[in-house]
Design a protein around this motif. Sequence first.
Motif, PDB file in Angstrom:
ATOM      1  N   LEU A  35     -38.568  56.148  24.730  1.00 51.12           N
ATOM      2  CA  LEU A  35     -37.499  56.438  25.986  1.00 51.12           C
ATOM      3  C   LEU A  35     -36.431  55.826  25.546  1.00 51.12           C
ATOM      4  CD1 LEU A  35     -40.004  56.399  28.941  1.00 51.12           C
ATOM      5  CD2 LEU A  35     -39.443  58.269  27.474  1.00 51.12           C
ATOM      6  N   GLY A  36     -35.421  56.619  26.167  1.00 49.67           N
ATOM      7  CA  GLY A  36     -33.909  56.115  26.134  1.00 49.67           C
ATOM      8  C   GLY A  36     -32.996  57.034  25.410  1.00 49.67           C
ATOM      9  N   ARG A  37     -32.022  56.725  25.003  1.00 49.11           N
ATOM     10  CA  ARG A  37     -30.802  57.579  24.320  1.00 49.11           C
ATOM     11  C   ARG A  37     -31.163  57.888  22.663  1.00 49.11           C
ATOM     12  NH1 ARG A  37     -24.622  57.888  26.120  1.00 49.11           N
ATOM     13  NH2 ARG A  37     -25.780  58.754  27.927  1.00 49.11           N
ATOM     14  N   TRP A  38     -31.503  59.143  22.387  1.00 45.31           N
ATOM     15  CA  TRP A  38     -31.716  59.546  21.285  1.00 45.31           C
ATOM     16  C   TRP A  38     -30.294  60.391  20.889  1.00 45.31           C
ATOM     17  CZ3 TRP A  38     -36.227  59.633  17.864  1.00 45.31           C
ATOM     18  CH2 TRP A  38     -37.263  59.241  18.788  1.00 45.31           C
ATOM     19  N   SER A  39     -29.825  60.284  19.579  1.00 44.90           N
ATOM     20  CA  SER A  39     -28.764  60.895  19.085  1.00 44.90           C
ATOM     21  C   SER A  39     -28.905  61.919  18.051  1.00 44.90           C
ATOM     22  CB  SER A  39     -27.565  60.046  19.007  1.00 44.90           C
ATOM     23  OG  SER A  39     -27.938  58.996  18.002  1.00 44.90           O
ATOM     24  N   ILE A  40     -28.622  63.136  18.210  1.00 39.42           N
ATOM     25  CA  ILE A  40     -28.888  63.865  16.933  1.00 39.42           C
ATOM     26  C   ILE A  40     -27.316  64.309  16.229  1.00 39.42           C
ATOM     27  CG2 ILE A  40     -29.632  66.485  16.576  1.00 39.42           C
ATOM     28  CD1 ILE A  40     -31.477  66.123  18.811  1.00 39.42           C
ATOM     29  N   GLN A  41     -27.434  64.078  15.304  1.00 38.51           N
ATOM     30  CA  GLN A  41     -25.828  64.211  14.582  1.00 38.51           C
ATOM     31  C   GLN A  41     -25.972  65.355  13.602  1.00 38.51           C
ATOM     32  OE1 GLN A  41     -23.514  61.777  11.556  1.00 38.51           O
ATOM     33  NE2 GLN A  41     -22.903  60.916  13.335  1.00 38.51           N
ATOM     34  N   LEU A  42     -25.152  66.566  13.743  1.00 40.67           N
ATOM     35  CA  LEU A  42     -24.911  67.393  12.704  1.00 40.67           C
ATOM     36  C   LEU A  42     -23.621  67.183  11.704  1.00 40.67           C
ATOM     37  CD1 LEU A  42     -27.007  68.841  14.630  1.00 40.67           C
ATOM     38  CD2 LEU A  42     -26.103  71.184  13.909  1.00 40.67           C
ATOM     39  N   ARG A  43     -23.885  67.223  10.605  1.00 43.43           N
ATOM     40  CA  ARG A  43     -22.638  66.939   9.850  1.00 43.43           C
ATOM     41  C   ARG A  43     -22.554  67.640   8.482  1.00 43.43           C
ATOM     42  NH1 ARG A  43     -21.612  61.046   7.843  1.00 43.43           N
ATOM     43  NH2 ARG A  43     -20.366  62.180   6.237  1.00 43.43           N
ATOM     44  N   GLN A  44     -21.390  68.193   8.103  1.00 45.23           N
ATOM     45  CA  GLN A  44     -21.187  68.933   7.006  1.00 45.23           C
ATOM     46  C   GLN A  44     -19.865  68.906   6.160  1.00 45.23           C
ATOM     47  OE1 GLN A  44     -21.686  73.374   7.074  1.00 45.23           O
ATOM     48  NE2 GLN A  44     -23.006  73.046   5.607  1.00 45.23           N
ATOM     49  N   ALA A  45     -19.554  68.465   5.129  1.00 50.53           N
ATOM     50  CA  ALA A  45     -18.362  68.214   4.540  1.00 50.53           C
ATOM     51  C   ALA A  45     -17.424  67.505   5.421  1.00 50.53           C
ATOM     52  CB  ALA A  45     -17.833  69.633   4.077  1.00 50.53           C
ATOM     53  N   GLY A  46     -17.771  66.510   6.139  1.00 52.44           N
ATOM     54  CA  GLY A  46     -16.902  65.732   6.982  1.00 52.44           C
ATOM     55  C   GLY A  46     -16.497  66.125   8.337  1.00 52.44           C
ATOM     56  N   HIS A  47     -17.365  67.303   8.514  1.00 53.44           N
ATOM     57  CA  HIS A  47     -17.249  67.826  10.068  1.00 53.44           C
ATOM     58  C   HIS A  47     -18.610  67.597  10.518  1.00 53.44           C
ATOM     59  CE1 HIS A  47     -13.803  69.946   7.936  1.00 53.44           C
ATOM     60  NE2 HIS A  47     -13.494  70.095   9.140  1.00 53.44           N
ATOM     61  N   GLY A  48     -18.359  67.628  12.133  1.00 51.51           N
ATOM     62  CA  GLY A  48     -19.873  67.647  12.690  1.00 51.51           C
ATOM     63  C   GLY A  48     -19.713  67.302  14.219  1.00 51.51           C
ATOM     64  N   ALA A  49     -20.557  67.027  14.598  1.00 50.63           N
ATOM     65  CA  ALA A  49     -20.608  66.615  16.079  1.00 50.63           C
ATOM     66  C   ALA A  49     -22.105  66.033  16.482  1.00 50.63           C
ATOM     67  CB  ALA A  49     -20.722  67.842  16.996  1.00 50.63           C
ATOM     68  N   THR A  50     -22.126  65.317  17.746  1.00 56.08           N
ATOM     69  CA  THR A  50     -23.297  64.488  17.921  1.00 56.08           C
ATOM     70  C   THR A  50     -23.614  64.685  19.264  1.00 56.08           C
ATOM     71  OG1 THR A  50     -22.572  62.623  16.760  1.00 56.08           O
ATOM     72  CG2 THR A  50     -24.149  62.290  18.259  1.00 56.08           C
ATOM     73  N   VAL A  51     -24.983  65.077  19.514  1.00 58.43           N
ATOM     74  CA  VAL A  51     -25.575  65.490  20.819  1.00 58.43           C
ATOM     75  C   VAL A  51     -26.475  64.196  21.206  1.00 58.43           C
ATOM     76  CG1 VAL A  51     -26.869  67.059  22.087  1.00 58.43           C
ATOM     77  CG2 VAL A  51     -25.501  67.657  20.344  1.00 58.43           C
ATOM     78  N   TYR A  52     -26.256  63.761  22.579  1.00 55.37           N
ATOM     79  CA  TYR A  52     -27.431  62.812  23.082  1.00 55.37           C
ATOM     80  C   TYR A  52     -28.208  63.326  23.857  1.00 55.37           C
ATOM     81  CZ  TYR A  52     -23.287  60.116  21.263  1.00 55.37           C
ATOM     82  OH  TYR A  52     -22.358  59.723  20.187  1.00 55.37           O
ATOM     83  N   GLY A  82     -38.969  59.338  30.707  1.00 55.52           N
ATOM     84  CA  GLY A  82     -40.520  60.264  31.141  1.00 55.52           C
ATOM     85  C   GLY A  82     -40.399  61.524  30.830  1.00 55.52           C
ATOM     86  N   ASP A  83     -40.671  62.610  31.566  1.00 54.04           N
ATOM     87  CA  ASP A  83     -40.729  63.771  31.224  1.00 54.04           C
ATOM     88  C   ASP A  83     -39.518  64.523  31.331  1.00 54.04           C
ATOM     89  OD1 ASP A  83     -43.530  63.676  30.864  1.00 54.04           O
ATOM     90  OD2 ASP A  83     -44.067  64.247  32.890  1.00 54.04           O
ATOM     91  N   THR A  84     -38.365  63.835  31.756  1.00 55.03           N
ATOM     92  CA  THR A  84     -37.145  64.467  31.970  1.00 55.03           C
ATOM     93  C   THR A  84     -36.285  64.209  30.832  1.00 55.03           C
ATOM     94  OG1 THR A  84     -36.215  62.741  33.054  1.00 55.03           O
ATOM     95  CG2 THR A  84     -37.194  64.312  34.365  1.00 55.03           C
ATOM     96  N   VAL A  85     -35.520  65.191  30.119  1.00 51.56           N
ATOM     97  CA  VAL A  85     -34.486  65.148  29.143  1.00 51.56           C
ATOM     98  C   VAL A  85     -33.247  65.669  29.639  1.00 51.56           C
ATOM     99  CG1 VAL A  85     -34.198  65.834  26.803  1.00 51.56           C
ATOM    100  CG2 VAL A  85     -36.488  65.615  27.363  1.00 51.56           C
ATOM    101  N   GLU A  86     -32.281  64.846  29.493  1.00 57.20           N
ATOM    102  CA  GLU A  86     -31.013  65.146  29.984  1.00 57.20           C
ATOM    103  C   GLU A  86     -29.881  65.316  28.759  1.00 57.20           C
ATOM    104  OE1 GLU A  86     -27.068  63.945  32.792  1.00 57.20           O
ATOM    105  OE2 GLU A  86     -28.973  62.628  32.537  1.00 57.20           O
TER     106      GLU A  86
END
Lengths: 171, 221
Positions: A105-122, A127-131
């Motif tokens: 549990l806690g803050r997961w981060s998903i990073q998409l990157r391609q050729a120096g461009h990209g973004a991160t989603v947290y 528990g059962d909730t995902v924000e």
Amino acid sequence: MFHYPLLYPTRFVFTAHPTVKALWQQTIAGLCFVLLSAGASYGHGVVVHTEVQQAIQVEGVYDDGTPMAEAQVLVFSPGNPRTPWKTTTTDEQGKVSIVTDPEVLGRWSIQLRQAGHGATVYLDMEGDTVEVISRTESGWLKTTLIFALVLWSALATAGYFKRGRARHAHS
Amino acid sequence: MHIPDGILPLPVTAGALAATIGLTAAAITKIKRMPDPREGIPRAALFTAAFFILSTIHIPIPPTSVHLMLSGLLGVMLGYYAMPAVVIAIFLQAVMLGHGGLTTIGVNAIIIGLPALLCGWFYRWMRPTALRRGNRSHLGLAFAIGTFGSALAVVIFVMTILLFMPVYIDASAERAALLTLMLVHTPLVLVEGLFCAWLVHYFQRTNPELLCGSVAGNSVP
């Protein structure tokens, strides 16, 4: 079809009136046969473990609408921002499905990157909730604000020049 | 040409931020030495707005799209004012549009600002010679400056990504993507050269004192 020729040596031939020694030998040989046959049958089969988990659909799109096709996807678990927990790539539509560890549990981060461009989603998992926390989406309010600011700066600049010209003409 | 947050290691972004602060401080020191530093501010504001708007307009070049960088033009038109102008525009783009990131303001400012400063310096150095040789020579110089500025920005961007690529990244895939990015930017570099040549030639005919980052009485040291 598997064959085990070593299981049938000549001295393990079953007889109608076996001696005690022969009986033991035949028993062991038979046991070995059964065990190895069971192993061979197991090798042919497939055991499927099923578990229902929540997958997170992520879609990467450049702000002109082009999908981030085959972009690298890095998933970082909470507390370890240096080493990715998982790495994968998006498909042709820039989409990827990710299943995180529900035990962590806690803050997961998903990073998409391609050729120096990209973004991160947290993803804040409690528990059962995902924000989902994304800082990459821009709304109409932001766009309106930008154009208002640009218009204001253009008007201010024009006013400055006009005042300067008037002052110059007056002098 | 905006590097977002999380792409580069923190020491690199911190170093780039320090370098940007140094370059901006040096540029402001040069501006302060001019007889009237405030005279150039409206023009700097105008080009900051132009840079801000034009770099948000996407030009579709398959398989992706690109946007103008204007490094060469900013250097020619603003001189030392180019660096603070770029920093402000990059900051606004990060905050308002989400282009780039807050931690990468330093890197992104160097990617555009350093070529702008070099282009400004190069133009000031070559301008008298080009004008002596005629209009065509001056036009060629402006075109060269425009292409050089954006090409250098692309090179700095690509080199930054290549040099500071994390070990867990698929390096071959990233290199292939960067090569595509460079190829896609080739037409843009030429477009920037043409745009710069057209605008500089226009100002040379109508209002030559606007060029070279100088305004009435403010010669750039």
